[in-house]
Design a protein around this motif. Structure first.
Motif, PDB file in Angstrom:
ATOM      1  N   ARG A 154     -75.963 117.256  -6.844  1.00  0.00           N
ATOM      2  CA  ARG A 154     -74.666 117.821  -7.243  1.00  0.00           C
ATOM      3  C   ARG A 154     -74.587 119.306  -6.901  1.00  0.00           C
ATOM      4  O   ARG A 154     -73.545 119.807  -6.451  1.00  0.00           O
ATOM      5  CB  ARG A 154     -74.438 117.606  -8.738  1.00  0.00           C
ATOM      6  CG  ARG A 154     -74.290 116.149  -9.149  1.00  0.00           C
ATOM      7  CD  ARG A 154     -73.031 115.530  -8.608  1.00  0.00           C
ATOM      8  NE  ARG A 154     -72.812 114.181  -9.133  1.00  0.00           N
ATOM      9  CZ  ARG A 154     -71.776 113.405  -8.826  1.00  0.00           C
ATOM     10  NH1 ARG A 154     -70.864 113.852  -7.975  1.00  0.00           N
ATOM     11  NH2 ARG A 154     -71.648 112.208  -9.346  1.00  0.00           N
ATOM     12  N   GLY A 155     -75.659 120.018  -7.111  1.00  0.00           N
ATOM     13  CA  GLY A 155     -75.661 121.436  -6.803  1.00  0.00           C
ATOM     14  C   GLY A 155     -75.520 121.700  -5.315  1.00  0.00           C
ATOM     15  O   GLY A 155     -74.765 122.581  -4.892  1.00  0.00           O
ATOM     16  N   ASP A 201     -74.183 119.618  -3.159  1.00  0.00           N
ATOM     17  CA  ASP A 201     -72.846 119.192  -2.765  1.00  0.00           C
ATOM     18  C   ASP A 201     -71.823 120.277  -3.067  1.00  0.00           C
ATOM     19  O   ASP A 201     -70.905 120.517  -2.285  1.00  0.00           O
ATOM     20  CB  ASP A 201     -72.488 117.896  -3.498  1.00  0.00           C
ATOM     21  CG  ASP A 201     -71.328 117.156  -2.850  1.00  0.00           C
ATOM     22  OD1 ASP A 201     -71.507 116.655  -1.731  1.00  0.00           O
ATOM     23  OD2 ASP A 201     -70.243 117.103  -3.452  1.00  0.00           O
ATOM     24  N   LYS A 202     -71.994 120.967  -4.163  1.00  0.00           N
ATOM     25  CA  LYS A 202     -71.097 122.064  -4.520  1.00  0.00           C
ATOM     26  C   LYS A 202     -71.234 123.211  -3.515  1.00  0.00           C
ATOM     27  O   LYS A 202     -70.230 123.809  -3.103  1.00  0.00           O
ATOM     28  CB  LYS A 202     -71.414 122.563  -5.934  1.00  0.00           C
ATOM     29  CG  LYS A 202     -70.463 123.643  -6.429  1.00  0.00           C
ATOM     30  CD  LYS A 202     -70.782 124.020  -7.872  1.00  0.00           C
ATOM     31  CE  LYS A 202     -69.828 125.108  -8.367  1.00  0.00           C
ATOM     32  NZ  LYS A 202     -70.118 125.483  -9.779  1.00  0.00           N
ATOM     33  N   GLN A 203     -72.467 123.517  -3.106  1.00  0.00           N
ATOM     34  CA  GLN A 203     -72.673 124.563  -2.103  1.00  0.00           C
ATOM     35  C   GLN A 203     -72.007 124.192  -0.776  1.00  0.00           C
ATOM     36  O   GLN A 203     -71.403 125.034  -0.111  1.00  0.00           O
ATOM     37  CB  GLN A 203     -74.167 124.778  -1.862  1.00  0.00           C
ATOM     38  CG  GLN A 203     -74.910 125.446  -2.997  1.00  0.00           C
ATOM     39  CD  GLN A 203     -76.371 125.666  -2.640  1.00  0.00           C
ATOM     40  OE1 GLN A 203     -76.707 126.121  -1.549  1.00  0.00           O
ATOM     41  NE2 GLN A 203     -77.260 125.333  -3.571  1.00  0.00           N
ATOM     42  N   LYS A 214     -69.383 122.488  -0.246  1.00  0.00           N
ATOM     43  CA  LYS A 214     -67.928 122.602  -0.318  1.00  0.00           C
ATOM     44  C   LYS A 214     -67.442 124.021  -0.022  1.00  0.00           C
ATOM     45  O   LYS A 214     -66.247 124.236   0.205  1.00  0.00           O
ATOM     46  CB  LYS A 214     -67.430 122.138  -1.687  1.00  0.00           C
ATOM     47  CG  LYS A 214     -67.446 120.624  -1.852  1.00  0.00           C
ATOM     48  CD  LYS A 214     -66.923 120.209  -3.222  1.00  0.00           C
ATOM     49  CE  LYS A 214     -66.679 118.700  -3.297  1.00  0.00           C
ATOM     50  NZ  LYS A 214     -67.876 117.901  -3.036  1.00  0.00           N
TER      51      LYS A 214
END
Length: 250
Positions: free
Chosen positions: A236-237, A239-241, A243
């Protein structure tokens, strides 16, 4: 008996009109359109597609109704456009394995060459380097270099992680996709975007692991994210980066 005047139609062709608080809007009649559709295209502005028999008044009313949405997306696009690279000798630009070097020359056209880790691009000295044609040539030369790098680097990186984590895949294809960093087909063919070579190494690896996880879990359900988290360390971390990066922003 006086006949009531009707609003003009757009059947005669494309119309451009300045709309308050929005700017220039292009109204485009379509023989196949069944309803009005608004699209906001990078560097090209607002386009309204509508059935041919729709009136200009109807089209403008629809635009005014959607004005807050249009302004929001225009603002977002302008922000992204402002982040685009303007290639110049004063600003260092590197791909994963090459340094870009821009050089003026007396010839009336651009040319490029890759040698010893350097992408050389010569541009006409009589033309402003910021000219769209010159900037587009440089961008295309960079993308060509990225493709060469991607073909050399990405397939072996996929194979490395497949061996490490016990995945099986069919083949790796390099593409210049406009909307995805990567994809995995139902037959476990993996497609990777050449622009992965612009990402930091850990995010490039994350995309590869993401697609390898899809060889086992075909959707983005809880089991997929559990598997990806196990092999990436922080799905999740990461994936956030990811984006924070945009394919259309160079």
């Amino acid at each position: 008996m006086e006949r009531k005047k009707s609003s003009p139609t757009l059947a005669s062709g494309i119309l451009e009109k300045e709309i308050d608080t929005i700017g220039l809007v292009q109204f485009v009649p379509s023989a196949t359109a069944k309803y009005v559709r608004i699209s906001i295209r990078p560097c090209k502005g607002v386009r309204v597609t509508l059935p041919k028999r729709a009136t200009l008044a109807q089209a403008e009313a629809f635009v005014q109704e959607k004005a807050p949405w249009i302004r929001k997306h225009l603002s977002s696009q302008q922000l992204q456009q402002s982040k685009k690279t303007l290639f110049s000798p004063e600003v260092e630009f590197k791909t994963r394995f090459h340094q870009l070097l821009l050089l003026p020359h007396p010839l009336p056209h651009c040319k490029s060459r890759i040698k010893d880790g350097v992408l050389y691009v010569w541009y006409p000295e009589q033309i402003d380097l910021q000219h769209t044609d010159v900037q587009d040539y440089i961008k295309n030369a960079v993308e060509y270099t990225l493709r060469l790098e991607a073909k050399r680097y990405l397939p072996q990186r996929v194979a490395h992680f497949a061996r490490q984590f016990g995945f099986s895949f069919q083949q790796v294809t390099i593409k210049n996709a406009k909307t995805r960093w990567g994809s995995c087909s139902h037959t476990n063919n993996i497609n990777l975007n050449l622009h992965l070579m612009r990402l930091p190494e850990h995010l490039c690896d994350y995309v590869i692991l993401h697609e390898l996880a899809h060889t086992v879990e075909k959707n983005h359900g809880p089991r997929f994210w559990a598997l990806l988290d196990k092999i990436s360390g922080d799905a999740r971390g990461l994936d956030k980066q990811l984006k924070a990066y945009r394919l259309e922003v160079f």
